[in-house]
Design a protein around this motif. Structure first.
Motif, PDB file in Angstrom:
ATOM      1  N   LEU A  28       0.843  -1.194   0.000  1.00  0.00           N
ATOM      2  CA  LEU A  28       0.000   0.000   0.000  1.00  0.00           C
ATOM      3  C   LEU A  28       0.880   1.246   0.000  1.00  0.00           C
ATOM      4  CD1 LEU A  28      -2.845  -1.034   2.461  1.00  0.00           C
ATOM      5  CD2 LEU A  28      -2.874  -0.999  -0.034  1.00  0.00           C
TER       6      LEU A  28
ATOM      7  N   LEU B 262      -7.878  -0.148  -2.379  1.00  0.00           N
ATOM      8  CA  LEU B 262      -6.644  -0.491  -1.664  1.00  0.00           C
ATOM      9  C   LEU B 262      -6.166  -1.881  -2.067  1.00  0.00           C
ATOM     10  CD1 LEU B 262      -7.482   0.863   1.914  1.00  0.00           C
ATOM     11  CD2 LEU B 262      -5.847   1.844   0.295  1.00  0.00           C
TER      12      LEU B 262
ATOM     13  N   SER C 188      -3.448   5.549   2.058  1.00  0.00           N
ATOM     14  CA  SER C 188      -2.291   4.656   2.106  1.00  0.00           C
ATOM     15  C   SER C 188      -1.009   5.421   2.404  1.00  0.00           C
ATOM     16  CB  SER C 188      -2.150   3.889   0.782  1.00  0.00           C
ATOM     17  OG  SER C 188      -1.982   4.768  -0.314  1.00  0.00           O
TER      18      SER C 188
END
Length: 536
Positions: free
Chosen positions: A69, A164, A419
């Motif tokens: 991420l 994500l 992130s």
């Protein structure tokens, strides 16, 4: 082997000082070198023994970031490729005449080598018999909340989770709206059955539902025979008192065999009640995402939510204003719920008619718990997103197309912003929106720590984690240069004078001016203590 060692040494001939390092080998978010003297993400290089011009041999660079991420991971791999190509041209200049494009480079990342561990001390030290054992291998918990129902919170939570996951992260999505679970409507897996975990897993656990790389759990997926009010896809009304709701939330959270996750996205119910308190008290949330509409009615409650999470030490990393506008067939923007309450990134560069200006009564533009404009996103009213919801396939599961560019841009930027902040927190650094507000306040509240030279930590962003089982507190402080964490035992805290911080000979002696067993509150009120010991 000699050539590999020489190349690796050249790459590592960068120190942690940005001004003296090749900027291409610096992490653009963390601001540190990727090499041995910094983050140490470049682990090894492999050069074929028959490497020569014209042959199809590829140099492999093994990169090991702490998470997939990372919104700039593609940029990092591209920069490493360029540096390796240039270094190889120099290393082989005596033997061959090469150009950088003659050197094939592959930067490889093995996600299986990335380990996960909870940031919560209490969870990290759990045993297989502990009720929190299922949360042991989760790096981050992110809550998505709204204090007004019907603003599209669950839509944002679901699409954030899938976006994500598309970045390469190991992601879970937990629907904690036990009063009205919506995940079974938004996501309709081919097999929505919740099954018991294998025998080698802790007794009483269930397996999450895996859908397009995201692990799912919701009361709506649980069998209606479970006996929990509201369970099942066609469950009736969930009539739950506060304590019962808290137990259901705890069971969904800790009774699911989540495995290793980079982040678990928590879709909270509207409001600031028992479920929110249960989550904040049992978990160390890395951050939260607020969802609202531009209407004054919704914003009146959003203010309460942002303040509540802030006071509990949970940073609101991003804000999404849903139903912000719609674009008519003539191309004009219309604002059925009023213009934006906050200015989002790029709004000042949009329409020349000023159609993206904020309202004059924007209530939280300068609130110290509020994300800065780069972490505020305006999602338009979208027929495409609505159709995705009704079809049971989240919008972010499909490939981008030209008919919904604005929606794609919002979800992509939201995932990048979240992130990036999680990456900074993972390295004990201040989230981006805190850095942006550093110095914006006219009255900065800072505290210094004797153990850290030249420190000035921001008081408003202090995070407190209470560990009742071990009777201790974890205090986290942030500044521009990084973070500081201190674990304080309850006995140690009770033995100190609350005014001076000095250790007292008799912990039960005076805690304030005056006589007897009295102490003064910050507001000036005086309370009297009895002679018996107080457990706290």
């Amino acid at each position: 082997a000699e050539l590999e060692d020489e190349l690796l040494n050249r790459l590592n001939n960068n120190n942690n000082n940005i001004s003296n390092s090749d900027q291409r080998l610096m992490d653009p978010i963390i601001g540190k070198s990727l090499t041995r003297n910094g983050l140490d993400w470049i682990r090894s290089v492999s050069i074929p023994s028959s490497f020569d011009k014209g042959e199809e041999n590829v140099i492999t660079v093994n990169l090991q970031p702490p998470t997939m991420l990372h919104p700039k991971l593609q940029e990092i791999t591209s920069n490493i490729t360029q540096v390796v190509q240039e270094e190889m041209v120099q290393l082989l200049s005596n033997k061959h005449t090469l150009e950088p494009h003659d050197v094939d480079v592959s930067v490889k990342i093995n996600p299986q080598d990335i380990t996960t561990a909870s940031n919560n001390m209490n969870i990290r030290e759990t045993t297989p018999q502990s009720s929190s054992f299922a949360l042991k291998n989760m790096t981050h918990f992110v809550a998505v909340y709204s204090c007004k129902g019907g603003v599209g919170k669950s839509t944002i939570a679901a699409n954030l989770a899938y976006q994500l996951s598309a970045m390469g992260g190991r992601v879970g999505l937990l629907d904690l709206d036990v009063y009205g679970p919506s995940l079974p409507i938004l996501v309709q897996p081919d097999d929505p059955t919740v099954r018991k975990s294998p025998p080698h897993v802790q007794e009483g656990m269930v397996e999450p539902i895996l859908h397009k790389g995201v692990k799912l759990m919701s009361l709506g997926f649980v069998s209606p025979n479970s006996g929990v009010p509201g369970s099942g896809p066609n469950g009736g009304a969930a009539v739950l008192r506060g304590p019962m709701a808290g137990r259901v939330v705890s069971q969904l959270l800790k009774g699911t065999n989540w495995g290793e996750l980079d982040v678990l996205v928590l879709d909270l119910p509207p409001g600031t009640g028992d479920v929110q308190l249960e989550v904040c008290q049992s978990l160390s949330l890395s951050g939260a995402v607020a969802v609202s509409t531009p209407s004054a009615l919704a914003w009146a409650d959003v203010r309460k939510g942002v303040e509540m999470f802030g006071e509990l030490g949970v940073s609101t990393l991003a804000l999404v204003e849903n139903f912000a506008y719609f674009v008519c067939e003539g191309g004009g923007r219309h604002y059925p719920f009023g213009k934006a309450r906050t200015l989002a990134a790029g709004d000042d560069d949009d329409d020349d008619d000023g159609s993206n200006e904020t309202t004059s009564d924007a209530p939280m533009q300068h609130h110290h718990f509020m994300p800065q404009s780069s972490h505020v996103f305006h999602l338009p009213i979208s027929e495409t997103v609505s159709s995705s919801n009704e079809s049971g396939k989240p919008f972010c599961c499909d490939e981008p197309n030209g008919n919904s560019e604005q929606e794609w841009a919002v979800f992509s930027k939201l995932a990048d912003a979240v992130s990036a902040d999680l990456l900074l927190l993972q390295h004990n650094m201040m989230p981006a929106f805190m850095q942006g507000q550093q110095g914006n306040s006219s009255t900065a509240m800072v505290v210094t720590i004797d153990e850290v030279e030249d420190s000035a930590f921001d008081v408003p962003f202090t995070q407190l984690d209470i560990d009742n089982s071990h009777k201790r507190f974890t205090v986290r402080l942030f500044c521009n240069e990084g973070g500081y964490q201190k674990i304080i035992g309850g006995d140690d805290l009770r033995s100190r004078n609350p005014k001076t911080g000095e250790v007292e000979d008799d912990p039960s002696s005076d805690f304030g001016e005056g006589n007897g067993k009295t102490f003064q509150h910050g507001c000036g009120g005086v309370s009297h203590c009895s002679d018996r010991a107080v457990d706290g």
